[in-house]
Design an enzyme around this catalytic site. Structure first.
Site, PDB file in Angstrom:
ATOM      1  N   CYS A 182     -14.637   9.327  -0.448  1.00  0.00           N
ATOM      2  CA  CYS A 182     -13.100   8.543  -0.952  1.00  0.00           C
ATOM      3  C   CYS A 182     -12.547   9.284   0.841  1.00  0.00           C
ATOM      4  O   CYS A 182     -11.844  10.200   1.413  1.00  0.00           O
ATOM      5  CB  CYS A 182     -12.734   8.520  -1.687  1.00  0.00           C
TER       6      CYS A 182
ATOM      7  N   ASP B 178      22.455  23.301 -18.212  1.00  0.00           N
ATOM      8  CA  ASP B 178      23.794  22.655 -17.264  1.00  0.00           C
ATOM      9  C   ASP B 178      24.953  21.898 -17.901  1.00  0.00           C
ATOM     10  O   ASP B 178      26.013  21.811 -17.705  1.00  0.00           O
ATOM     11  CB  ASP B 178      22.591  21.912 -16.188  1.00  0.00           C
TER      12      ASP B 178
ATOM     13  N   CYS C 263     -14.194   0.154  -6.478  1.00  0.00           N
ATOM     14  CA  CYS C 263     -14.679   0.828  -4.770  1.00  0.00           C
ATOM     15  C   CYS C 263     -16.308   0.351  -4.950  1.00  0.00           C
ATOM     16  O   CYS C 263     -16.404   0.767  -5.240  1.00  0.00           O
ATOM     17  CB  CYS C 263     -13.990   1.702  -4.826  1.00  0.00           C
TER      18      CYS C 263
HETATM   19  N1  LIG Z   1      -7.591   2.949  -0.453  1.00  0.00           N
HETATM   20  C1  LIG Z   1      -7.820   2.923   0.508  1.00  0.00           C
HETATM   21  N2  LIG Z   1      -7.952   1.737   1.314  1.00  0.00           N
HETATM   22  C2  LIG Z   1      -8.384   1.311   1.809  1.00  0.00           C
HETATM   23  C3  LIG Z   1     -10.081   1.532   2.089  1.00  0.00           C
HETATM   24  N3  LIG Z   1     -10.883   1.083   2.910  1.00  0.00           N
HETATM   25  C4  LIG Z   1      -9.495   0.760   3.448  1.00  0.00           C
HETATM   26  N4  LIG Z   1      -8.966   0.631   3.174  1.00  0.00           N
HETATM   27  C5  LIG Z   1      -7.064   0.138   3.626  1.00  0.00           C
HETATM   28  O1  LIG Z   1      -7.694  -1.395   3.840  1.00  0.00           O
HETATM   29  C6  LIG Z   1      -6.566  -0.805   5.988  1.00  0.00           C
HETATM   30  C7  LIG Z   1      -7.369  -1.867   6.580  1.00  0.00           C
HETATM   31  O2  LIG Z   1      -8.732  -1.534   6.656  1.00  0.00           O
HETATM   32  P1  LIG Z   1      -9.730  -2.204   7.688  1.00  0.00           P
HETATM   33  O3  LIG Z   1     -11.008  -1.915   8.738  1.00  0.00           O
HETATM   34  O4  LIG Z   1      -9.224  -3.345   8.286  1.00  0.00           O
HETATM   35  O5  LIG Z   1     -10.704  -2.628   6.083  1.00  0.00           O
HETATM   36  P2  LIG Z   1     -10.773  -3.950   5.189  1.00  0.00           P
HETATM   37  O6  LIG Z   1      -9.324  -4.067   4.552  1.00  0.00           O
HETATM   38  O7  LIG Z   1     -12.398  -2.820   4.659  1.00  0.00           O
HETATM   39  O8  LIG Z   1     -11.899  -5.036   5.628  1.00  0.00           O
HETATM   40  P3  LIG Z   1     -12.552  -6.653   5.355  1.00  0.00           P
HETATM   41  O9  LIG Z   1     -14.300  -6.235   6.014  1.00  0.00           O
HETATM   42  O10 LIG Z   1     -11.373  -7.275   6.135  1.00  0.00           O
HETATM   43  O11 LIG Z   1     -12.700  -6.542   3.784  1.00  0.00           O
HETATM   44  C8  LIG Z   1      -6.880   0.542   5.686  1.00  0.00           C
HETATM   45  O12 LIG Z   1      -5.866   1.044   7.156  1.00  0.00           O
HETATM   46  C9  LIG Z   1      -7.074   1.165   4.996  1.00  0.00           C
HETATM   47  O13 LIG Z   1      -5.094   0.989   4.745  1.00  0.00           O
HETATM   48  C10 LIG Z   1     -10.570   2.468   1.049  1.00  0.00           C
HETATM   49  O14 LIG Z   1     -11.973   3.056   0.509  1.00  0.00           O
HETATM   50  N5  LIG Z   1      -9.676   2.689  -0.011  1.00  0.00           N
HETATM   51  S1  SF4 Z   2      -8.801   5.674  -3.236  1.00  0.00           S
HETATM   52 FE1  SF4 Z   2     -11.151   6.524  -2.823  1.00  0.00          FE
HETATM   53  S2  SF4 Z   2     -12.113   5.465  -4.541  1.00  0.00           S
HETATM   54 FE2  SF4 Z   2      -9.926   4.895  -4.025  1.00  0.00          FE
HETATM   55  S3  SF4 Z   2     -10.797   2.340  -2.934  1.00  0.00           S
HETATM   56 FE3  SF4 Z   2      -9.995   3.857  -1.443  1.00  0.00          FE
HETATM   57  S4  SF4 Z   2     -11.593   5.256  -1.046  1.00  0.00           S
HETATM   58 FE4  SF4 Z   2     -12.246   3.920  -2.843  1.00  0.00          FE
END
Ligand SMILES: Nc1nc2c(ncn2[C@@H]2O[C@H](COP(=O)(O)OP(=O)(O)OP(=O)(O)O)[C@@H](O)[C@H]2O)c(=O)[nH]1
Ligand code: SF4
Ligand SMILES: C[S@@+](CC[C@H](N)C(=O)[O-])C[C@H]1O[C@@H](n2cnc3c(N)ncnc32)[C@H](O)[C@@H]1O
Ligand code: SF4
Length: 556
Positions: A312, A526, A298
């Site tokens: 997060c 049970d 992350c």
């Molecule tokens: N667990 C997790 N999911 C994330 C995070 N950021 C984005 N997502 C997931 O990724 C989906 C798409 O997010 P986007 O806004 O398109 O961003 P991105 O995937 O980081 O975009 P890119 O720059 O194209 O990689 C969101 O709807 C979340 O489901 C994160 O920090 N943690």
């Molecule tokens: S859930 Fe939290 S620690 Fe995990 S990828 Fe997303 S922002 Fe990062």
């Protein structure tokens, strides 16, 4: 679920010690000289945060069921949202520390009138990537201006190719679907060399999982990458595990139609797992937040529209940069607040089923005023929101000396993130005493309900796996082995259950072993109770545990 944390950490940052006066600036400054990346943006698991997501609006022109609670969300008064100047100040500060990717999101970011001005100023910061994530409704009108202001990565969300279904998902008329589609078509053609184009599709079982291959087909001739997102739980979105279609299920579905669907190498810090079909122009990706988290790599931090830093996506811990800025904080003061919050970031999210039980902002607000918010000026992110949440602040900040009780006397889960990961084992026992007749029926496998010993054995294993859901302050752990043995003792007319649990983790598995033995015992009860209730469950006890700070073995 594999924990990628260990392998992905390039180097561990030294822990910043708590100081009584709360100012850690000096310590951060000293670390700046030795770390390869900003000390303020490197967490204690060695993750370097070079990607900032900034939400610029809480409002939206859609009402997607998976994102917004049906009753809507309380909006923050506009005076409390970050102004364009504040957004730019925050972005500049993060950029000065090595952030080179900023993504603008929301709510719906295109509803923000001064967005092109904000992007123009981001453009002056020499970032590698300036992204925007949008539902696309306003793209037909705003795309040219966005491109000329310097956007380099456009992600458009669309969950169905059927306009009528769009109404069901987004609670807005099908005419809105046509606007999004027009925006996508424009983006495919307009200045393609200037920005990447991705389509985000949240897949829900029984809603749009029948369209997966239709979405994949879009990659054939067009320069668009399709990304399927596992449905995630947020407050008010009525998440249900049955509606979550996992990455593996989606891949299986696609391979039935496209057998040569190929997995590609993924950069370690990407949200999506990438695939391609030979001959297709675009790629296909999967965002597997639920079934295979990618927390180990992350690199993301986020700023909410009301100016909170959220380290997060799935954590309640927030710190108000807006309040700090409006109280006249210097850049150094802001950096030290940011550094402190980043230090508290936990290695990974709470696991799929625990996330579903956690309180978090609705997704639309991650991106107002909310009961979970913490302001930096009220407390040092304190311990009163530890609802099975790995992003809760560390218990080291509590004044309480009882590990499972916080400073206000409320229950809390102990922060074990500082403990060593070791292989740990525990064995527990339980005894079920039966009447002569019942014992004989069990031994002869003649119980009406079925094979008592086999059912109890499986129940024990299932019990171990559910321990953290049953015992409130127990940590969810990856279980690598659970063994449940049932032995008939003819002399004492009882069943002796022995359960072993094994993990490689930061805390032990005695509760898992004890739960396995207890649940197996209850299952025998049970299965047998129809033959009389003179059944007793006795001697539930830990026999031994090993691998932790203190080993234990029962003297028998
Ligand atoms: N667990 C997790 N999911 C994330 C995070 N950021 C984005 N997502 C997931 O990724 C989906 C798409 O997010 P986007 O806004 O398109 O961003 P991105 O995937 O980081 O975009 P890119 O720059 O194209 O990689 C969101 O709807 C979340 O489901 C994160 O920090 N943690
Ligand atoms: S859930 Fe939290 S620690 Fe995990 S990828 Fe997303 S922002 Fe990062
Ligand atoms: C919150 S939206 C904000 C930006 C913009 N309004 C949009 O829809 O693209 C950002 C992304 O989060 C995704 N999202 C929202 N709720 C989600 C959920 N419960 N599970 C998975 N993804 C979700 C959306 O599909 C979208 O791709
Ligand atoms: S996913 Fe985006 S478009 Fe849908 S309600 Fe949430 S913020 Fe609005």
């Amino acid at each position: 679920m594999e924990d990628a944390t260990a392998s992905a950490s390039p180097r561990l940052a030294p822990t910043v010690k708590e100081t009584r006066n709360g100012s850690r600036l000096e310590e951060f400054r000293m670390k700046q000289d030795v770390l390869p990346f900003s000390a303020f943006l490197t967490d204690k698991h060695g993750r370097q945060h070079n990607y900032l997501r900034i939400s610029v609006s809480e409002r939206c022109n859609l009402r997607c069921t998976y994102c917004m609670p049906e009753e809507g969300v309380p909006l923050t008064p506009s005076s409390k949202l970050l102004s364009a100047t504040e957004v730019v100040r925050v972005a500049k500060l993060f950029a000065s520390q090595g952030v080179d990717k900023v993504r603008i999101t929301g709510g719906e970011p295109l509803l923000r009138k001064d967005l092109p001005r904000i992007i123009e100023q981001l453009h002056e910061m020499n970032l590698k990537s300036i992204g925007i994530t949008t539902n696309g409704i306003l793209l037909p009108r705003l795309l040219p201006e966005l491109i000329s202001s310097g956007v380099t990565a456009i992600n458009i969300s669309l969950d169905t190719l059927i306009p009528q279904k769009f109404e069901k998902i987004s609670r807005r008329p099908p005419s809105a679907w046509y606007k999004v589609w027009k925006g996508i078509k424009m983006a495919e053609k307009l200045d393609p060399q200037k920005y990447t184009l991705k389509l985000n599709c949240v897949v829900q079982g029984g809603i749009n999982d029948d369209e997966i291959c239709d979405f994949v087909a879009l990659t054939k001739d067009q320069r668009i990458d399709i990304r399927f997102i596992e449905y995630m739980p947020f407050s008010g979105n009525k998440w249900d595990v049955a509606k979550m279609v996992s990455y593996q299920q989606m891949v299986d579905t696609i391979r039935k139609v496209y057998p040569d669907f190929q997995k590609l190498e993924d950069p370690w810090n990407h949200t999506a797992k990438a695939f391609r079909i030979p001959g297709h122009v675009g790629q296909v990706g999967f965002i597997t937040s639920m079934s295979e988290h990618f927390c180990g790599g992350c690199n993301r931090l986020r700023i909410t529209a009301d100016g909170n830093l959220k380290v997060c996506l799935f954590g309640n811990a927030e710190v108000s940069l807006r309040d700090a800025m409006r109280d006249g904080a210097s850049d150094e003061k802001l950096l030290s607040l940011i550094g402190d919050a980043v230090q508290r970031k936990h290695p990974k999210h709470a696991g799929m089923l625990n996330l579903a039980k956690m309180e978090n902002r609705p997704m639309i607000l991650i991106g107002g005023h909310h009961q979970l918010l913490r302001s930096f000026s009220t407390t040092k992110l304190d311990n009163n929101n530890n609802n099975n949440n790995p992003d809760s602040p560390s218990s080291t900040t509590t004044s309480s000396s009882l590990s499972h009780v916080d400073s206000r006397g409320k229950a809390q889960m102990v922060d074990v993130s500082e403990k060593k990961v070791t292989t740990r084992e525990a064995v527990a026992e339980a005894t079920v005493n039966l009447s002569h007749e019942t014992f004989q029926a069990v031994a002869d496998n003649k119980m009406k309900k079925g094979d008592v010993l086999t059912v109890a054995q499986i129940a024990g294993i299932m019990g171990a796996k559910h321990t953290s859901n049953l015992i409130p302050l127990c940590h969810p752990l990856p279980l690598h082995k659970v063994d449940v043995n049932l032995e008939l003792n003819y002399e004492r007319r009882c069943v002796i259950i022995r359960a072993l649990a094994k993990t490689t983790a930061m805390t032990g598995v005695e509760m898992e072993a004890l739960t396995a033995a207890t649940v197996a015992a209850l299952t025998i009860y049970d299965m047998c109770k129809a033959m009389g209730h003179s059944i007793t469950i006795t001697d539930i006890k830990l026999i031994k545990k090993s691998g932790g700070k203190s080993d234990y073995s029962l003297k028998q």
